[in-house]
Design a protein around this motif. Structure first.
Motif, mmCIF file in Angstrom:
data_model
loop_
_atom_site.group_PDB
_atom_site.id
_atom_site.type_symbol
_atom_site.label_atom_id
_atom_site.label_comp_id
_atom_site.label_asym_id
_atom_site.label_seq_id
_atom_site.Cartn_x
_atom_site.Cartn_y
_atom_site.Cartn_z
ATOM 1 N N GLU A 1 0.856 -1.182 0.000
ATOM 2 C CA GLU A 1 0.000 0.000 0.000
ATOM 3 C C GLU A 1 0.892 1.232 0.000
ATOM 4 O O GLU A 1 1.674 1.446 0.927
ATOM 5 C CB GLU A 1 -0.916 0.007 1.218
ATOM 6 C CG GLU A 1 -1.903 1.151 1.190
ATOM 7 C CD GLU A 1 -2.849 1.138 2.377
ATOM 8 O OE1 GLU A 1 -3.644 2.075 2.471
ATOM 9 O OE2 GLU A 1 -2.773 0.212 3.199
ATOM 10 N N VAL A 2 0.805 2.007 -1.053
ATOM 11 C CA VAL A 2 1.621 3.205 -1.191
ATOM 12 C C VAL A 2 0.753 4.382 -0.768
ATOM 13 O O VAL A 2 -0.106 4.825 -1.502
ATOM 14 C CB VAL A 2 2.131 3.358 -2.644
ATOM 15 C CG1 VAL A 2 2.982 4.589 -2.786
ATOM 16 C CG2 VAL A 2 2.920 2.125 -3.042
ATOM 17 N N LYS A 3 1.011 4.849 0.460
ATOM 18 C CA LYS A 3 0.128 5.855 1.061
ATOM 19 C C LYS A 3 0.601 7.292 0.865
ATOM 20 O O LYS A 3 -0.173 8.214 0.994
ATOM 21 C CB LYS A 3 0.038 5.636 2.569
ATOM 22 C CG LYS A 3 -0.443 4.312 3.009
ATOM 23 C CD LYS A 3 -0.478 4.294 4.531
ATOM 24 C CE LYS A 3 -0.420 2.907 5.075
ATOM 25 N NZ LYS A 3 -0.398 2.870 6.521
ATOM 26 N N TYR A 4 1.898 7.479 0.610
ATOM 27 C CA TYR A 4 2.467 8.820 0.664
ATOM 28 C C TYR A 4 2.995 9.287 -0.683
ATOM 29 O O TYR A 4 3.340 8.481 -1.543
ATOM 30 C CB TYR A 4 3.600 8.856 1.686
ATOM 31 C CG TYR A 4 3.192 8.286 3.021
ATOM 32 C CD1 TYR A 4 2.403 9.027 3.898
ATOM 33 C CD2 TYR A 4 3.579 7.001 3.390
ATOM 34 C CE1 TYR A 4 2.009 8.491 5.111
ATOM 35 C CE2 TYR A 4 3.200 6.467 4.613
ATOM 36 C CZ TYR A 4 2.417 7.215 5.466
ATOM 37 O OH TYR A 4 2.036 6.680 6.663
ATOM 38 N N LYS A 5 3.076 10.615 -0.824
ATOM 39 C CA LYS A 5 3.607 11.223 -2.037
ATOM 40 C C LYS A 5 4.566 12.329 -1.628
ATOM 41 O O LYS A 5 4.240 13.163 -0.781
ATOM 42 C CB LYS A 5 2.455 11.781 -2.865
ATOM 43 C CG LYS A 5 2.861 12.321 -4.207
ATOM 44 C CD LYS A 5 1.658 12.500 -5.106
ATOM 45 C CE LYS A 5 1.202 13.920 -5.115
ATOM 46 N NZ LYS A 5 0.148 14.189 -6.085
ATOM 47 N N CYS A 6 5.758 12.329 -2.205
ATOM 48 C CA CYS A 6 6.763 13.339 -1.888
ATOM 49 C C CYS A 6 6.234 14.714 -2.290
ATOM 50 O O CYS A 6 5.801 14.903 -3.427
ATOM 51 C CB CYS A 6 8.070 13.031 -2.620
ATOM 52 S SG CYS A 6 9.349 14.280 -2.361
ATOM 53 N N PRO A 7 6.285 15.685 -1.393
ATOM 54 C CA PRO A 7 5.774 17.013 -1.718
ATOM 55 C C PRO A 7 6.638 17.747 -2.741
ATOM 56 O O PRO A 7 6.161 18.660 -3.408
ATOM 57 C CB PRO A 7 5.780 17.741 -0.369
ATOM 58 C CG PRO A 7 6.752 16.995 0.474
ATOM 59 C CD PRO A 7 6.737 15.580 -0.019
ATOM 60 N N SER A 8 7.883 17.341 -2.898
ATOM 61 C CA SER A 8 8.785 18.032 -3.823
ATOM 62 C C SER A 8 8.733 17.492 -5.243
ATOM 63 O O SER A 8 8.743 18.246 -6.199
ATOM 64 C CB SER A 8 10.227 17.935 -3.326
ATOM 65 O OG SER A 8 10.342 18.577 -2.086
ATOM 66 N N CYS A 9 8.728 16.149 -5.380
ATOM 67 C CA CYS A 9 8.826 15.573 -6.728
ATOM 68 C C CYS A 9 7.653 14.663 -7.078
ATOM 69 O O CYS A 9 7.590 14.144 -8.186
ATOM 70 C CB CYS A 9 10.131 14.811 -6.878
ATOM 71 S SG CYS A 9 10.198 13.293 -5.903
ATOM 72 N N SER A 10 6.775 14.407 -6.138
ATOM 73 C CA SER A 10 5.545 13.634 -6.346
ATOM 74 C C SER A 10 5.728 12.125 -6.524
ATOM 75 O O SER A 10 4.791 11.448 -6.922
ATOM 76 C CB SER A 10 4.744 14.176 -7.528
ATOM 77 O OG SER A 10 4.374 15.503 -7.276
ATOM 78 N N ILE A 11 6.917 11.567 -6.243
ATOM 79 C CA ILE A 11 7.023 10.111 -6.299
ATOM 80 C C ILE A 11 6.225 9.534 -5.145
ATOM 81 O O ILE A 11 6.017 10.186 -4.129
ATOM 82 C CB ILE A 11 8.492 9.603 -6.265
ATOM 83 C CG1 ILE A 11 9.116 9.852 -4.887
ATOM 84 C CG2 ILE A 11 9.327 10.171 -7.356
ATOM 85 C CD1 ILE A 11 9.770 8.624 -4.355
ATOM 86 N N ARG A 12 5.806 8.282 -5.285
ATOM 87 C CA ARG A 12 5.016 7.633 -4.243
ATOM 88 C C ARG A 12 5.890 6.664 -3.463
ATOM 89 O O ARG A 12 6.743 6.000 -4.037
ATOM 90 C CB ARG A 12 3.827 6.923 -4.862
ATOM 91 C CG ARG A 12 2.892 7.907 -5.554
ATOM 92 C CD ARG A 12 1.545 7.267 -5.813
ATOM 93 N NE ARG A 12 0.590 8.256 -6.233
ATOM 94 C CZ ARG A 12 -0.159 8.988 -5.395
ATOM 95 N NH1 ARG A 12 -0.056 8.843 -4.109
ATOM 96 N NH2 ARG A 12 -1.020 9.856 -5.853
ATOM 97 N N TYR A 13 5.670 6.621 -2.141
ATOM 98 C CA TYR A 13 6.452 5.743 -1.269
ATOM 99 C C TYR A 13 5.562 5.200 -0.170
ATOM 100 O O TYR A 13 4.461 5.696 0.067
ATOM 101 C CB TYR A 13 7.674 6.481 -0.697
ATOM 102 C CG TYR A 13 7.330 7.743 0.063
ATOM 103 C CD1 TYR A 13 7.154 7.717 1.437
ATOM 104 C CD2 TYR A 13 7.178 8.953 -0.589
ATOM 105 C CE1 TYR A 13 6.830 8.866 2.136
ATOM 106 C CE2 TYR A 13 6.851 10.109 0.103
ATOM 107 C CZ TYR A 13 6.685 10.060 1.472
ATOM 108 O OH TYR A 13 6.359 11.196 2.162
#
Length: 130
Positions: free
Chosen positions: A11-23
């Motif tokens: 489950e990929v819940k988060y998105k980097c606020p700077s580059c938008s990759i998902r983690y």
């Protein structure tokens, strides 16, 4: 969905606020943060390509012009081959591998993968009619 950082299907819940990759976790974010390139700092598509090249450590001799690669998008034979889930899984394994060259050598023993590679090469570098 696969975590962009650890490559685990989770489950990929988060998105980097700077580059938008998902983690998937704070650990992955901490690992990613050191390599993050904020989208706003990218000046052009060329900058993006250079970042992708440096991150994947691709040698210059292995690069093809984008227009040539984009021509694969319109190749019906490739579309047909990519409908095969086994081929898609094999390509994903190669892409996610820390040693793609080794996996690629093994993949070349499979007729389906060889057919896919041949179809790509025939489009990118057609045989001469001599």
């Amino acid at each position: 969905m696969t975590c962009t950082v650890c490559k685990v299907d989770t489950e990929v819940k988060y998105k980097c606020p700077s580059c938008s990759i998902r983690y998937c976790s704070k650990f992955c974010y901490a690992k990613h943060k050191g390599n993050c390139v904020p989208v706003k700092k990218l000046k052009s598509i060329e900058d993006t390509k250079q970042i992708m090249i440096s991150k994947t450590k691709v040698l210059h001799r292995d690069l093809l012009p984008i227009k040539k690669l984009e021509s694969l998008r319109h190749e019906n034979r490739l579309h047909d081959l990519l409908r095969n889930p086994h081929l898609r899984d094999l390509l994903k394994t190669i892409n996610d591998s820390k040693n793609p060259e080794e996996i690629m050598q093994k993949a070349m023993q499979e007729p389906l993968f060889t057919e896919f590679a041949d179809a790509c090469m025939n489009k990118l570098d057609p045989p001469s009619n001599d």
